[in-house]
Write a protein that holds these residues in place. Structure first.
Motif, PDB file in Angstrom:
ATOM      1  N   ASN A   1      77.390 -25.877  48.578  1.00 37.73           N
ATOM      2  CA  ASN A   1      77.323 -24.897  49.719  1.00 37.73           C
ATOM      3  C   ASN A   1      76.776 -23.566  49.053  1.00 37.73           C
ATOM      4  N   ARG A   2      75.803 -22.779  49.669  1.00 37.89           N
ATOM      5  CA  ARG A   2      75.411 -21.541  49.251  1.00 37.89           C
ATOM      6  C   ARG A   2      76.555 -20.506  49.604  1.00 37.89           C
ATOM      7  N   ASP A   3      77.687 -20.432  49.474  1.00 35.22           N
ATOM      8  CA  ASP A   3      78.773 -19.811  49.804  1.00 35.22           C
ATOM      9  C   ASP A   3      79.323 -18.849  48.940  1.00 35.22           C
TER      10      ASP A   3
ATOM     11  N   ARG B   1      83.823 -15.901  46.904  1.00 34.67           N
ATOM     12  CA  ARG B   1      83.433 -16.897  48.118  1.00 34.67           C
ATOM     13  C   ARG B   1      82.845 -15.955  49.413  1.00 34.67           C
ATOM     14  N   VAL B   2      81.752 -15.877  49.495  1.00 33.20           N
ATOM     15  CA  VAL B   2      81.239 -15.204  50.678  1.00 33.20           C
ATOM     16  C   VAL B   2      80.257 -16.099  51.579  1.00 33.20           C
ATOM     17  N   PRO B   3      80.558 -16.155  52.734  1.00 38.50           N
ATOM     18  CA  PRO B   3      79.828 -17.210  53.591  1.00 38.50           C
ATOM     19  C   PRO B   3      78.243 -16.703  53.554  1.00 38.50           C
ATOM     20  N   ASP B   4      77.267 -17.990  53.457  1.00 33.35           N
ATOM     21  CA  ASP B   4      75.889 -17.613  53.642  1.00 33.35           C
ATOM     22  C   ASP B   4      75.630 -17.038  54.760  1.00 33.35           C
TER      23      ASP B   4
ATOM     24  N   LYS C   1      74.369 -21.489  44.577  1.00 35.80           N
ATOM     25  CA  LYS C   1      74.991 -22.749  45.214  1.00 35.80           C
ATOM     26  C   LYS C   1      76.587 -23.096  44.590  1.00 35.80           C
ATOM     27  N   ASP C   2      77.550 -23.409  44.995  1.00 35.62           N
ATOM     28  CA  ASP C   2      78.898 -23.845  44.487  1.00 35.62           C
ATOM     29  C   ASP C   2      78.370 -25.388  43.921  1.00 35.62           C
TER      30      ASP C   2
ATOM     31  N   ARG D   1      73.323 -14.595  45.191  1.00 39.50           N
ATOM     32  CA  ARG D   1      73.972 -15.870  45.710  1.00 39.50           C
ATOM     33  C   ARG D   1      73.483 -16.992  45.345  1.00 39.50           C
TER      34      ARG D   1
ATOM     35  N   TYR E   1      86.660 -10.910  51.046  1.00 38.84           N
ATOM     36  CA  TYR E   1      86.416 -12.273  50.440  1.00 38.84           C
ATOM     37  C   TYR E   1      86.985 -11.986  48.991  1.00 38.84           C
TER      38      TYR E   1
END
Length: 199
Positions: free
Chosen positions: A104-106, A174-177, A98-99, A96, A144
């Motif tokens: 965001n860390r998604d 793109r994966v939600p935190d 950060k974008d 994981r 995703y």
């Protein structure tokens, strides 16, 4: 004359008594100083081990949080065949990050190694499209996709890779935190199930 000698004797006695008192005072002061030094010397070894113990405890305790939050992929843990037995794909990491655009860390950076196994029978259309890799939440089945085309290495042509040689690739998904495991699907490759995401 005897009175004079008596006076001198009294004076000398008084002087001797005064000197004795002074010497006694100096001896007493010296003893107090020595006792104070001994007390300090005796207490230092007691304090030194306590500092050492604190340091060693901190050194032992500090790696545990890092170990608890990081779950890395072991070499050879996630390997699947691609195009039948022509190649194999190994996941190197799913980390994981950060974008950089949103902060965001998604984003999950999936790194893989594609190795050509076949010595013949590989054609120009045997292409693994790394940019089309997707992932799925094993609990909810939500899918995703990649962040963008420029956030992957694109495609790997087995035809251009020599036998037993490999090509390293990556894709940002793109994966939600908060999601810690993924099923990962690389095109023309068997599925990778329950892949841990490291932080």
């Amino acid at each position: 004359m005897s009175t004079f000698l008596s006076g001198v004797a009294v004076l000398l006695s008084t002087l001797a008594l005064g000197c004795s008192g002074y010497v006694a005072y100096e001896v007493f002061t010296l003893q107090q100083t020595l006792n104070a030094n001994n007390t300090v010397t005796n207490t230092i070894p007691i304090q030194v081990p306590s500092r050492t113990a604190t340091t060693s405890l901190q050194a032992t305790a500090s790696p545990s949080p890092a170990t608890a939050t990081t779950s890395a992929i072991n070499p050879g843990q996630f390997v699947q065949p691609a195009f039948g037995k022509k190649a194999k794909v190994e996941l190197l990491s799913a980390k994981r990050i950060k974008d950089p655009e949103t902060g965001n860390r998604d984003v999950v950076n999936v790194q893989m190694r594609i190795r050509r196994l076949a010595t013949d029978g590989v054609v120009s259309s045997d292409i693994i499209s790394v940019a089309s890799t997707t992932a799925r939440n094993p609990d909810t089945s939500v899918t995703y996709k990649g962040v963008a085309l420029d956030r992957s290495t694109g495609s790997v042509s087995l035809f251009q890779v020599r036998p037993q040689a490999s090509a390293d690739s990556y894709i940002w998904l793109r994966v939600p935190d908060g999601i810690n495991n993924l099923d990962i699907f690389v095109p023309d490759t068997a599925a990778f199930k329950n892949v841990p995401i490291s932080n």
